[in-house]
Structure formats: structure tokens, C-alpha cells
Enzyme design. Structure first.
Site, PDB file in Angstrom:
ATOM      1  N   THR A 272       0.841  -1.198   0.000  1.00 21.67           N
ATOM      2  CA  THR A 272       0.000   0.000   0.000  1.00 21.67           C
ATOM      3  C   THR A 272       0.878   1.251   0.000  1.00 21.67           C
ATOM      4  O   THR A 272       0.655   2.181  -0.787  1.00 21.67           O
ATOM      5  CB  THR A 272      -0.941  -0.025   1.229  1.00 21.67           C
ATOM      6  OG1 THR A 272      -1.519  -1.319   1.328  1.00 21.67           O
ATOM      7  CG2 THR A 272      -2.033   1.008   1.112  1.00 21.67           C
TER       8      THR A 272
ATOM      9  N   LYS B 203       5.527  12.108  20.856  1.00 21.96           N
ATOM     10  CA  LYS B 203       5.704  13.053  21.978  1.00 21.96           C
ATOM     11  C   LYS B 203       4.357  13.493  22.534  1.00 21.96           C
ATOM     12  O   LYS B 203       4.280  14.449  23.299  1.00 21.96           O
ATOM     13  CB  LYS B 203       6.465  14.293  21.506  1.00 21.96           C
ATOM     14  CG  LYS B 203       7.844  14.013  20.936  1.00 21.96           C
ATOM     15  CD  LYS B 203       8.434  15.332  20.435  1.00 21.96           C
ATOM     16  CE  LYS B 203       9.698  15.100  19.640  1.00 21.96           C
ATOM     17  NZ  LYS B 203      10.150  16.329  18.973  1.00 21.96           N
TER      18      LYS B 203
ATOM     19  N   HIS C 221     -10.035  -1.045   4.708  1.00 19.05           N
ATOM     20  CA  HIS C 221      -8.886  -0.863   3.793  1.00 19.05           C
ATOM     21  C   HIS C 221      -9.476  -0.610   2.407  1.00 19.05           C
ATOM     22  O   HIS C 221      -9.420  -1.461   1.520  1.00 19.05           O
ATOM     23  CB  HIS C 221      -8.013  -2.121   3.827  1.00 19.05           C
ATOM     24  CG  HIS C 221      -6.659  -1.953   3.212  1.00 19.05           C
ATOM     25  ND1 HIS C 221      -6.278  -0.841   2.482  1.00 19.05           N
ATOM     26  CD2 HIS C 221      -5.580  -2.788   3.225  1.00 19.05           C
ATOM     27  CE1 HIS C 221      -5.036  -1.011   2.066  1.00 19.05           C
ATOM     28  NE2 HIS C 221      -4.587  -2.166   2.502  1.00 19.05           N
TER      29      HIS C 221
HETATM   30  N1   CP Z   1      -2.405  -5.531   1.217  1.00 15.50           N
HETATM   31  C1   CP Z   1      -1.730  -4.724   2.034  1.00 15.50           C
HETATM   32  O1   CP Z   1      -2.310  -3.818   2.691  1.00 15.50           O
HETATM   33  O2   CP Z   1      -0.395  -4.940   2.076  1.00 15.50           O
HETATM   34  P1   CP Z   1       0.665  -4.071   2.872  1.00 15.50           P
HETATM   35  O3   CP Z   1       0.395  -4.298   4.347  1.00 15.50           O
HETATM   36  O4   CP Z   1       2.012  -4.563   2.455  1.00 15.50           O
HETATM   37  O5   CP Z   1       0.423  -2.627   2.521  1.00 15.50           O
END
Ligand code: CP
Length: 309
Positions: free
Chosen positions: A30, A58, A107
Site C-alpha cells: 500500500t 511526543k 482498507h
Molecule cells: N495488502 C496490504 O495492505 O499490504 P501491505 O500491508 O504490504 O500494505
């Protein structure tokens, strides 16, 4: 976006623009593909990796951090371990913020590239996303890629979801309810062989060990569902597409997607990762309203380019 991602031509439509790429959790795909997508449109990337390199360590709030960094960037991509963190950050930002993954919540850009991949893979088989049969396998409780993909697939018609997981890692009730209320069929199973036998797409996931209270707890679930070539040959229909958001856990005690599938032409995992660049370029070009300018600014590249797609 494909000719640009394939280095057939270049564009500088985002020349002078700056991406704030803030990844407070580990990432390969990502983080790097968002950065490459921005670079391929001609922009510069500023990376913040790990909380310890940020003033958040911090005690600085998301509000202050967002106010500051949005003065330095045109778009921010953020990943953080806490559910809802990106939304909180975005509410204080003066520039658009893209969710690169917030804890076990969502995501969304992964779901977009997964949907794009599914569409391409099944269209090669003369099918569409409507009436798709997908088996989601593994840690469906903490797997944020699964959550976002379920939301997106729910926008289509008559998708058949088979959810294969141990009961403790089953898909949250709110997601199951939302899928059913959108008119789709959901079957839950704890049997891998049964679950994969009538699917167009297998979407395998890793046990998200970083979401468990301790390593010992996570170990209980690793290796429960392992897909390999012999299981695929015995139980799957020909041309069933194999997907995984990656990373896959290739350690011996996990190995949910065996390396012996690497030469299987239906293994789409690296087509997924390639598609991540195109999708993220498209996201940026839409958010910054340059989609119509890209073609006119395109130039052929002047270096040797390996065939990628
Ligand atoms: N698929 C995915 O989010 O992979 P990374 O964690 O490498 O970004």
C-alpha cells in the site's frame, strides 16, 4: 492508467504536487504503490514511517498533526493501527485524506483494486460480478481488506458469499447483516474443502496476529486453513481464481497460501498487486481533477522497459 504503470509513457500532470505518505503500521504494497502511483503522475512523495519518527510519539494529537501536515501536502495517505484514526485525522485535515488501513476496520483502496482484479479475472471467463460466488477464507474478524471488499461487493446483485473461518474469527455480525440486507446469500462454514468447492473466487487471508492480545493466542489459529495445489485440484472447479490481499504468511506454522500454487495460472495475487498502482493513480487523478489532462500530457518513455502487464 495502464500505459503509464507499464512505463510505456510518462506524464507530469502532478508536477510540483506533494503526497504525504504516512504509514504508522508496517506496509509494503500500500505504501509503495501509493508512492509510485503519485510519482508516475509526476508528483513528489514525503514519507513518514513509524510513530517513533513522528511527533505523535511526543503526545501530539491527530488534530494538530493533521493541521500541520495538511499544510505541507496536497493529499495525505494514512495507515494507523487504531480503528477510526484515519477518519479523526481527516476531519482536521485541510487536504483530502485516503485511508490506507485503520486497524481492523477498513482498507478501502485494497477493496477497489480487488474489485478491479475480480472484474478482469471473471470477465476473461465470460462472467461478471453480479451472481459471483466468492469464498472468503481465514481471519474474517480482524481482516480489514475483507471488511471493505464485502461492502463493495454488496453494491452488486446476487453475490453468493461463503465465509470460511474458525468461529472465533468469523465475520462481524454487522457486516453479515449488511450483506444480507443488500440481498445477497451468506453461508458460514468451518470446512475449507466444502467452502471452496463451488466458488469463482477464493479470497484467502492471513491470521492478523498483530490484532491479537498476544502471540500465543494468534498461534491457535495459524495453519487451520491452508490452500495448496493438491487441495485446489481436488476440491475447486477449473479456473477458480485465487486471491489474497497479501502479505501471505509463508512461515511453516501458517502458510495459508502455499508456494506450490505459484505457477498456477489462476493465482491472481501478483496481478492484484500490479493493479494497485493503476487503481491508486486513478484515485489521485480523480481526487485532484486531472483525469482529463493526463492523455494530452503523455510522452513516450526513453528507456528500456520490461513487460509488466
Ligand atoms: N495488502 C496490504 O495492505 O499490504 P501491505 O500491508 O504490504 O500494505
Amino acid at each position: 492508467m495502464q500505459p503509464f504503470a507499464n512505463r510505456e509513457c510518462v506524464t507530469r500532470v502532478l508536477e510540483g504536487a506533494i503526497l504525504g505518505n504516512m504509514f504508522f503500521e508496517p506496509s509494503t504494497r500500500t505504501r509503495v504503490s501509493f508512492g509510485c502511483a503519485w510519482n508516475l503522475l509526476g508528483g513528489e512523495v514525503r514519507e513518514t514511517a513509524e510513530i517513533k519518527t513522528s511527533a505523535i510519539a511526543k503526545g501530539e494529537s491527530f488534530y494538530d498533526t493533521a493541521r500541520v501536515l495538511s499544510g505541507y501536502s496536497d493529499v495525505i495517505v494514512m495507515r494507523h493501527q487504531t480503528e477510526g484514526s484515519v477518519e479523526e485525522f481527516a476531519s482536521a485535515s485541510r487536504v483530502p485524506v485516503i485511508n490506507g488501513g485503520d486497524g481492523s476496520n477498513e482498507h478501502p483502496s485494497q477493496a477497489l483494486l480487488d474489485l478491479y482484479t475480480i472484474r478482469k479475472e471473471v470477465s476473461d471467463l465470460g462472467k461478471g460480478v453480479d451472481n459471483l460466488r466468492i469464498a472468503l477464507i481465514g481471519d474474517l474478524r480482524f481482516g480489514r481488506a475483507v471488511h471493505s471488499l464485502c461492502r463493495l461487493l454488496s453494491l452488486y446483485d446476487s453475490v453468493h458469499f461463503t465465509l470460511v473461518s474458525p468461529p472465533e474469527l468469523s465475520l462481524g455480525e454487522e457486516y453479515v447483516k449488511a450483506i444480507q440486507e443488500a440481498g445477497h446469500e451468506v453461508v458460514e462454514s468451518t470446512d475449507l474443502h466444502d467452502g471452496i468447492s463451488h466458488a469463482d473466487i477464493l479470497y484467502v487471508t492471513r491470521t492478523q496476529e498483530e490484532r491479537f492480545p498476544n502471540q500465543k493466542e494468534a498461534e491457535k489459529y495459524k495453519g487451520l486453513f491452508r490452500l495448496n495445489q493438491s487441495i485446489y485440484t481436488e476440491y475447486c472447479e477449473p479456473n477458480t481464481v485465487i486471491m489474497h490481499p497479501l502479505p501471505r504468511d509463508s512461515r511453516g506454522n501458517a502458510n495459508e497460501l502455499d508456494n506450490d500454487l505459484n505457477e498456477n495460472p489462476n493465482l491472481a495475487i501478483f496481478r492484484q498487486t500490479d493493479n494497485g498502482v493503476l487503481i491508486r493513480m486513478a484515485l489521485f487523478s480523480l481526487i485532484l481533477d486531472v483525469a482529463d489532462n493526463i492523455q494530452e500530457s503523455a510522452k513516450d518513455v526513453g528507456w528500456y522497459t520490461a513487460k509488466r502487464f
